[in-house]
Design a protein around this motif. Structure first.
Motif, mmCIF file in Angstrom:
data_model
loop_
_atom_site.group_PDB
_atom_site.id
_atom_site.type_symbol
_atom_site.label_atom_id
_atom_site.label_comp_id
_atom_site.label_asym_id
_atom_site.label_seq_id
_atom_site.Cartn_x
_atom_site.Cartn_y
_atom_site.Cartn_z
ATOM 1 N N UNK A 137 45.209 30.070 48.462
ATOM 2 C CA UNK A 137 46.554 30.104 47.904
ATOM 3 C C UNK A 137 46.583 30.871 46.583
ATOM 4 N N UNK A 138 45.548 30.679 45.756
ATOM 5 C CA UNK A 138 45.518 31.370 44.467
ATOM 6 C C UNK A 138 45.408 32.878 44.654
ATOM 7 N N UNK A 139 44.580 33.301 45.594
ATOM 8 C CA UNK A 139 44.420 34.738 45.818
ATOM 9 C C UNK A 139 45.726 35.386 46.251
ATOM 10 N N UNK A 140 46.496 34.668 47.048
ATOM 11 C CA UNK A 140 47.795 35.190 47.485
ATOM 12 C C UNK A 140 48.797 35.184 46.327
ATOM 13 N N UNK A 141 48.656 34.210 45.431
ATOM 14 C CA UNK A 141 49.624 34.017 44.350
ATOM 15 C C UNK A 141 49.355 34.867 43.122
ATOM 16 N N UNK A 142 48.229 35.593 43.097
ATOM 17 C CA UNK A 142 47.842 36.336 41.891
ATOM 18 C C UNK A 142 48.936 37.276 41.373
ATOM 19 N N UNK A 143 49.555 38.126 42.220
ATOM 20 C CA UNK A 143 50.596 39.028 41.687
ATOM 21 C C UNK A 143 51.744 38.277 41.017
ATOM 22 N N UNK A 202 42.981 43.479 42.752
ATOM 23 C CA UNK A 202 42.169 44.425 43.518
ATOM 24 C C UNK A 202 40.850 43.803 43.947
ATOM 25 N N UNK A 203 40.240 43.046 43.037
ATOM 26 C CA UNK A 203 38.953 42.413 43.356
ATOM 27 C C UNK A 203 39.112 41.397 44.483
ATOM 28 N N UNK A 204 40.175 40.625 44.428
ATOM 29 C CA UNK A 204 40.411 39.626 45.464
ATOM 30 C C UNK A 204 40.716 40.277 46.804
ATOM 31 N N UNK A 229 48.503 42.938 31.859
ATOM 32 C CA UNK A 229 48.914 43.640 33.070
ATOM 33 C C UNK A 229 47.740 44.306 33.768
ATOM 34 N N UNK A 230 46.889 44.951 33.011
ATOM 35 C CA UNK A 230 45.710 45.617 33.586
ATOM 36 C C UNK A 230 44.736 44.599 34.182
ATOM 37 N N UNK A 231 44.580 43.469 33.504
ATOM 38 C CA UNK A 231 43.715 42.412 34.017
ATOM 39 C C UNK A 231 44.245 41.878 35.343
ATOM 40 N N UNK A 232 45.563 41.729 35.432
ATOM 41 C CA UNK A 232 46.167 41.260 36.674
ATOM 42 C C UNK A 232 45.924 42.214 37.824
ATOM 43 N N UNK A 233 46.053 43.504 37.564
ATOM 44 C CA UNK A 233 45.800 44.493 38.613
ATOM 45 C C UNK A 233 44.340 44.474 39.047
ATOM 46 N N UNK A 234 43.447 44.351 38.075
ATOM 47 C CA UNK A 234 42.026 44.315 38.394
ATOM 48 C C UNK A 234 41.683 43.090 39.226
ATOM 49 N N UNK A 235 42.211 41.941 38.839
ATOM 50 C CA UNK A 235 41.956 40.707 39.573
ATOM 51 C C UNK A 235 42.511 40.779 40.984
ATOM 52 N N UNK A 294 39.585 43.228 47.803
ATOM 53 C CA UNK A 294 38.320 43.769 48.317
ATOM 54 C C UNK A 294 37.431 42.657 48.840
ATOM 55 N N UNK A 295 37.591 41.453 48.283
ATOM 56 C CA UNK A 295 36.761 40.335 48.733
ATOM 57 C C UNK A 295 37.277 39.742 50.037
ATOM 58 N N UNK A 296 38.422 40.216 50.494
ATOM 59 C CA UNK A 296 38.950 39.736 51.770
ATOM 60 C C UNK A 296 40.039 38.715 51.672
ATOM 61 N N UNK A 297 40.578 38.483 50.455
ATOM 62 C CA UNK A 297 41.647 37.537 50.270
ATOM 63 C C UNK A 297 42.945 38.281 49.952
ATOM 64 N N UNK A 298 44.034 37.673 50.327
ATOM 65 C CA UNK A 298 45.342 38.203 49.953
ATOM 66 C C UNK A 298 45.727 39.467 50.645
ATOM 67 N N UNK A 299 45.034 39.860 51.700
ATOM 68 C CA UNK A 299 45.390 41.085 52.409
ATOM 69 C C UNK A 299 46.393 40.808 53.500
#
Length: 219
Positions: free
Chosen positions: A139-145, A210-212, A202-208, A214-219
């Motif tokens: 849920x957190x990975x989906x909610x990051x944006x 992107x990392x999630x 804002x940059x930290x949010x984009x990085x986080x 690439x890890x297979x979450x939130x796609x």
């Protein structure tokens, strides 16, 4: 542009920026706790508390932060609850942010398939373990944006703290404009310091995000 004026009052803006960040981060931290609590109450449909949470979310999301601050700072002392400006700022931001965080977390949790929970139960996990190890990470990975958007929104909302005489960035800019009529220089410093605060977030949010992804979450 009077660069001498900017150089002279730059330290004043630095102090105001630190105060703004401290109160903003404290309010956001409390809002995350409030939002997660409200989300779990709604998710598990706890009687009575669910209605209270729903009423809180509607009130919080449909009233301006300025009005909420006035109620806390000027209204609560009428019934014996005294707060200083900094405490009022933290609780006001938490009251507003808690409802936004609750809706963000709720949408994230609802995006997790019920099959995930059923599989966790079949493996012997209880409800708490399932929520902690299965549901919340996804849920957190989906909610990051939406979560990062809320963080930026709440940090920007700190600009109304000047209404309760808190020496934040906006108060400093308005004070210098009133004293010296240096509108351009004061607003220039105000914009620069808000950018210095918000751009890294804002940059930290984009990085986080992107990392999630690439890890297979939130796609």
């Amino acid at each position: 542009m009077n660069w001498e004026f900017i150089k002279t009052y730059l330290p004043l803006y630095q102090e105001a920026a630190l105060l703004t960040v401290r109160i903003g981060l404290a309010g956001i931290a409390v809002s995350i706790v409030v939002g997660l609590f409200c989300t779990l109450v709604q998710y598990y449909k706890i009687p009575i508390f669910r209605r209270i949470v729903s009423a809180y979310i509607e009130i919080s999301r449909n009233t301006p932060l300025l009005i909420q601050l006035f109620f806390i700072y000027y209204g609560l002392p009428k019934i014996g609850i005294m707060t200083d400006a900094a405490t009022c700022g933290v609780f006001g931001l938490a009251f507003l942010g808690g409802s936004y965080m609750a809706e963000t977390f709720r949408s994230g949790i609802e995006s997790v398939s019920s099959v995930q929970e059923e599989s966790a139960y079949s493996l012997g996990l209880n409800r708490l373990q399932t929520m902690r190890y299965v549901v919340l990470p996804q849920a957190f990975s989906v909610s990051v944006p939406a979560f990062m958007a809320n963080v930026i929104f709440l940090l920007k909302e700190t600009s109304v703290f000047s209404a309760i005489s808190l020496m934040d960035l906006m108060f400093t800019a308005k004070d210098l404009i009133g004293l010296y009529a240096k509108t351009t220089e004061s607003l220039f410093l105000l914009v620069v310091f808000y950018l210095l605060i918000l751009l890294p977030v804002s940059l930290l949010g984009r990085l986080l995000e992107r990392r999630l992804r690439y890890a297979g979450f939130g796609s």
